[in-house]
Design a protein around this motif. Structure first.
Motif, short mmCIF file in Angstrom:
data_model
loop_
_atom_site.label_atom_id
_atom_site.label_comp_id
_atom_site.label_asym_id
_atom_site.label_seq_id
_atom_site.Cartn_x
_atom_site.Cartn_y
_atom_site.Cartn_z
N ASP A 18 0.59 -1.42 0.23
CA ASP A 18 -0.10 0.01 -0.13
C ASP A 18 0.67 1.22 0.14
O ASP A 18 0.15 2.53 0.43
CB ASP A 18 -0.97 0.09 1.26
CG ASP A 18 -2.35 -0.80 0.91
OD1 ASP A 18 -2.24 -0.99 -0.38
OD2 ASP A 18 -3.04 -1.21 1.76
N ALA A 19 2.30 1.26 -0.55
CA ALA A 19 2.77 2.54 -0.55
C ALA A 19 2.52 3.22 -2.03
O ALA A 19 3.10 4.15 -2.17
CB ALA A 19 4.47 2.09 -0.47
N THR A 24 2.60 3.64 -8.95
CA THR A 24 3.74 4.30 -9.60
C THR A 24 3.97 3.69 -11.03
O THR A 24 4.55 4.28 -12.07
CB THR A 24 4.85 4.47 -8.51
OG1 THR A 24 4.40 5.00 -7.55
CG2 THR A 24 6.08 4.92 -9.22
N THR A 25 4.09 2.28 -10.96
CA THR A 25 4.14 1.66 -11.99
C THR A 25 3.27 1.91 -13.10
O THR A 25 3.72 2.07 -14.49
CB THR A 25 4.28 0.08 -11.98
OG1 THR A 25 5.28 -0.49 -10.71
CG2 THR A 25 4.98 -0.87 -12.90
N GLU A 26 2.23 1.87 -12.88
CA GLU A 26 1.14 2.36 -13.77
C GLU A 26 1.48 3.53 -14.60
O GLU A 26 1.12 3.67 -15.79
CB GLU A 26 -0.27 2.13 -13.21
CG GLU A 26 -0.76 0.55 -12.96
CD GLU A 26 -0.73 -0.04 -14.24
OE1 GLU A 26 -1.31 0.21 -15.24
OE2 GLU A 26 -0.55 -1.31 -13.91
N PHE A 104 7.98 4.89 -0.80
CA PHE A 104 7.88 5.08 0.55
C PHE A 104 6.68 5.76 0.49
O PHE A 104 6.42 6.93 -0.16
CB PHE A 104 8.96 5.92 1.19
CG PHE A 104 10.25 5.33 1.26
CD1 PHE A 104 10.49 4.64 2.36
CD2 PHE A 104 11.11 5.35 0.23
CE1 PHE A 104 11.64 3.67 2.77
CE2 PHE A 104 12.41 4.64 0.36
CZ PHE A 104 12.63 4.00 1.41
N ASP A 105 5.69 5.35 1.26
CA ASP A 105 4.38 6.15 1.74
C ASP A 105 4.96 7.49 2.67
O ASP A 105 5.39 7.38 3.65
CB ASP A 105 3.52 5.32 2.69
CG ASP A 105 2.13 5.82 2.94
OD1 ASP A 105 2.05 7.11 3.25
OD2 ASP A 105 1.19 5.00 2.90
N GLY A 106 4.41 8.62 1.95
CA GLY A 106 4.83 10.10 2.72
C GLY A 106 4.01 10.48 3.89
O GLY A 106 4.58 11.11 4.51
N VAL A 107 3.31 9.34 4.29
CA VAL A 107 2.72 9.46 5.66
C VAL A 107 3.31 8.59 6.34
O VAL A 107 3.88 8.72 7.70
CB VAL A 107 1.29 9.25 5.72
CG1 VAL A 107 0.68 9.33 7.15
CG2 VAL A 107 0.45 10.35 4.87
N ALA A 108 3.44 7.21 6.16
CA ALA A 108 3.85 6.07 7.06
C ALA A 108 5.32 6.11 7.21
O ALA A 108 5.76 5.72 8.14
CB ALA A 108 3.33 4.81 6.63
N ASN A 133 6.35 8.81 -1.90
CA ASN A 133 5.21 9.09 -2.54
C ASN A 133 4.05 9.71 -1.70
O ASN A 133 4.10 9.71 -0.53
CB ASN A 133 4.71 7.64 -3.01
CG ASN A 133 3.57 7.50 -4.19
OD1 ASN A 133 3.11 8.53 -4.92
ND2 ASN A 133 2.91 6.48 -4.04
N LYS A 134 2.52 9.79 -2.23
CA LYS A 134 1.58 10.19 -1.52
C LYS A 134 1.73 11.45 -0.69
O LYS A 134 1.27 11.72 0.45
CB LYS A 134 1.04 9.01 -0.56
CG LYS A 134 0.77 7.80 -1.30
CD LYS A 134 0.04 6.72 -0.24
CE LYS A 134 -0.24 5.40 -1.14
NZ LYS A 134 -0.87 4.47 -0.34
#
Length: 676
Positions: A18-19, A24-26, A104-108, A133-134
């Protein structure tokens, strides 16, 4: 190595679940022109998640490959799963890749599976780019994620971009290398970005950050460092060359920013892949020969897919060339195989190729006995490349065919599953006669059983998931055993003296022979090791495999006529059973590294629950009103945990876990497992 590297990048996209890895790949597929529409993971339309189960579950299960082009450079791209149960896919992909984009998830920030994948990339010496990301989400904090990168992963983070705007106001990035602002016109993927002056409020901070960037990068080149120290200035071209050099050497990790779902940051990420990640042969190491297209063939099989017409084997060609009709040596088995066809793979579409050469990643059809980790090479120039290490399974399910027809197909189907996924193990339970399927987690086993039903048309009855216990020895002992049989026909004779002693956790089984003077002929010694290992598979307490011990063959005797390999195998097995019973055997249980993220008001309840599950809390980290708790908890106590966690936290807490180590089980748990 080649004096001029090929305009080719072999990269993987890796992350915690869920990161935003597949998202991103799409976008990469869209911006490079491979796709004319953007797929969505949750809608089941993602190109790289083409398996029916992936579409239904909204997660990546299998690694998927494709080829795209950006600025005249070919990029072979592998999208990997983020879920720990499917970590073998990340493991075997990183083994053959030259570089990686870690999302990387920008929040987590840095999450448990990110750490696991990062260590794997360290192990295989894979240079990385970090993509935060995010950054459009509430709670996203770029600077905090950069700090986590350095603290948790122990790396030097080289910030190449700085976000413009925060959370819902995120609209672009400052390019520190080019000293410019890239601002996206909208969330529409076709609108692209415009180049602007750096926002006034960021100018001072950007100057400071750019100074740090130049200082760190210039250390990679004497000329650039001299220019920096003397105040002459480092040119943009010099700076990019220094960043590339440092990235390839592992001196630092470039960090970029974006929000892939909102189509922001992907084009600069592709630029960075081309500018800073290596071409084949640019990163040398013991795991790969020189990247020479004219040399003798050397290729590694890293993935096997069972299809209706046979096996499709994915390979990375390290050296030489390969064409349809070529005969290759499988150096891992010693057998020759003929390659029928070559394919370039785009997710679930295949395009036939007439030639593969050093650096290529593609699929072969026609091989019959090649498995994950096998080396394919020129028959006249044999060599074996470094194997792919497969983790031990920690969870079992017993399965039985529902009908006679299913019975016939089950063995063949299980064989196909294990060929595709070497982290799955199949064995027959000696006492119950049941077939036991073992894996890395409940989700992996669930997916595998679904494959049995849908892909292989085999229906099975399934027992409840069980913990994959192990046994070990806790004391040293010596044992002497004579195997003698003389009842009609040729006799059997073998005599062995063994020492058994415990080893540290994770050491496996080691065997050593100290036979001198021909007390046992050399040709019978491998049979002693085979007998030991076979007996260890069944343990001595409850039928669990016995691990982490050393067996030393001290002495023995043989008979000219009646001794054989079989006799020594039987003698060693019997000696192990007697000796292990005297060596204070103990039951081992798998212990998981668990991370719980909970609102602070539910912290006490969550920690209390972990303690009730025999867990030990290792660390806590509070951010705003959310606390991250890291703990070690035995797997046996984690079944059904998600329901309890939701109840304790009004559905607001979440958790992830992965296998960490085996530990001696408490007496009550050990007795329960033996009784079971």
């Amino acid at each position: 190595m080649n004096s001029v590297p090929r305009p080719l990048r072999n990269i993987g996209v890796i992350a915690h679940v869920d990161a935003g890895k597949t998202t991103t790949t799409e976008r990469i597929l869209y911006y490079t022109g491979r796709n004319h529409r953007i797929g969505d993971t949750h809608a089941g339309t993602a190109t790289m998640d083409f398996d029916d189960q992936e579409k239904r579950r909204g997660i990546t299960i299998n690694s998927a490959a494709t080829t795209v082009f950006w600025n005249g450079v070919q990029i072979n791209l592998i999208d990997t799963p983020g879920h720990i149960d499917f970590n073998i896919e990340v493991n075997r992909s990183l083994r053959v890749l030259d570089g990686a984009v870690v999302v990387f998830d920008g929040v987590a920030g840095v999450e448990p599976q990110t750490e696991t994948n990062w260590r794997l990339a360290d192990k295989y010496g894979v240079p990385r780019i970090a993509f935060v990301n995010k950054l459009d989400r509430t709670g996203a904090d770029f600077e905090r994620v950069v700090r986590m990168l350095e603290q948790r992963l122990g790396v030097k983070a080289l910030v190449l971009q700085w976000p413009i705007g925060t959370e819902g106001g995120f609209r672009g990035v400052v390019d520190l290398v080019g000293e410019r602002a890239l601002v996206w016109r909208s969330d529409d993927p076709d609108d692209g970005y415009v180049v602007q002056a750096i926002p006034t409020e960021l100018v001072a901070m950007v100057q400071q950050r750019r100074e740090r960037l130049i200082e760190a990068a210039a250390e990679q080149d004497d000329e650039a460092l001299r220019a920096y120290v003397e105040g002459a200035g480092v040119s943009g071209e010099q700076l990019r060359a220094c960043i590339r050099k440092g990235t390839l050497a592992g001196a630092f990790v470039p960090v970029l920013a974006g929000a892939a779902f909102k189509n922001k940051g992907v084009e600069p990420l592709l630029d960075a892949v081309v500018d800073y990640l290596p071409a084949p042969g640019e990163v040398s190491g013991a795991r790969q020969p020189e990247s020479d297209p004219q040399g003798p063939l050397a290729a590694l099989a890293f993935k096997v897919v069972s299809e209706a017409h046979g096996l499709m084997v994915f390979v990375r060609v390290y050296r030489g060339r390969l064409q349809p009709g070529d005969t290759v040596l499988n150096a891992s088995t010693g057998r020759r195989e003929r390659v029928a066809r070559l394919y370039e793979v785009h997710a679930n579409r295949h395009e036939e190729r007439a030639l593969l050469q050093a650096g290529d990643i593609a699929a072969l059809v026609g091989l019959k006995d090649t498995l994950t980790g096998h080396t394919l090479c020129d028959p006249q120039h044999p060599l074996v490349l470094e194997q792919i290490v497969v983790p031990e399974p920690v969870i079992d399910v017993a399965i039985e065919p529902k009908t006679q027809a299913d019975q016939q197909g089950l063995s063949r189907a299980l064989q196909a599953l294990v060929k595709e996924d070497p982290s799955l193990h199949v064995r027959q339970d000696a006492e119950s006669g049941q077939t036991v399927l073992s894996g890395m987690g409940e989700l992996q086993l669930e997916v595998s059983l679904e494959k049995l039903r849908t892909k292989h048309r085999v229906e099975v009855s399934v027992g409840r998931p069980q913990v994959a216990f192990r046994e070990t020895l806790t004391q040293m002992t010596e044992v002497h055993h004579v195997h003698k049989k003389q009842s009609g026909g040729p006799g059997q004779f073998a005599e062995v003296s063994l020492r058994l002693e415990p080893l540290p956790r994770g050491a496996g089984i080691r065997f050593e022979s100290r036979i001198v003077g021909g007390a046992i002929p050399r040709e019978f010694i491998p049979a002693v090791e085979t007998g030991l290992r076979r007996a260890a598979e069944a343990g001595v307490l409850a039928g669990y495999p016995c691990v982490d011990f050393q067996a030393t063959l001290l002495d023995g005797r043989f008979h000219e006529r009646d001794s054989s390999g079989m006799a020594f195998e039987l003698a060693a097995a019997a000696a192990f059973r007697v000796g292990a019973a005297k060596a204070a055997p103990a039951v081992l249980e798998p212990v998981m590294a668990v991370e719980v993220i909970t609102p602070v008001e539910h912290l006490g309840d969550c920690i209390g629950d972990l303690h009730r599950r025999r867990g030990s809390v290792r660390a806590q980290d509070q951010r705003d009103n959310v606390v991250t708790v890291q703990a070690w908890v035995p797997l046996k106590e984690m079944f059904g945990y998600i329901g309890q966690l939701r109840a304790l936290s009004s559905g607001r807490a979440q958790y992830s876990m992965q296998f960490d180590h085996y530990a001696v089980a408490p007496q009550g748990v050990a007795q329960e497992s033996v009784s079971a």
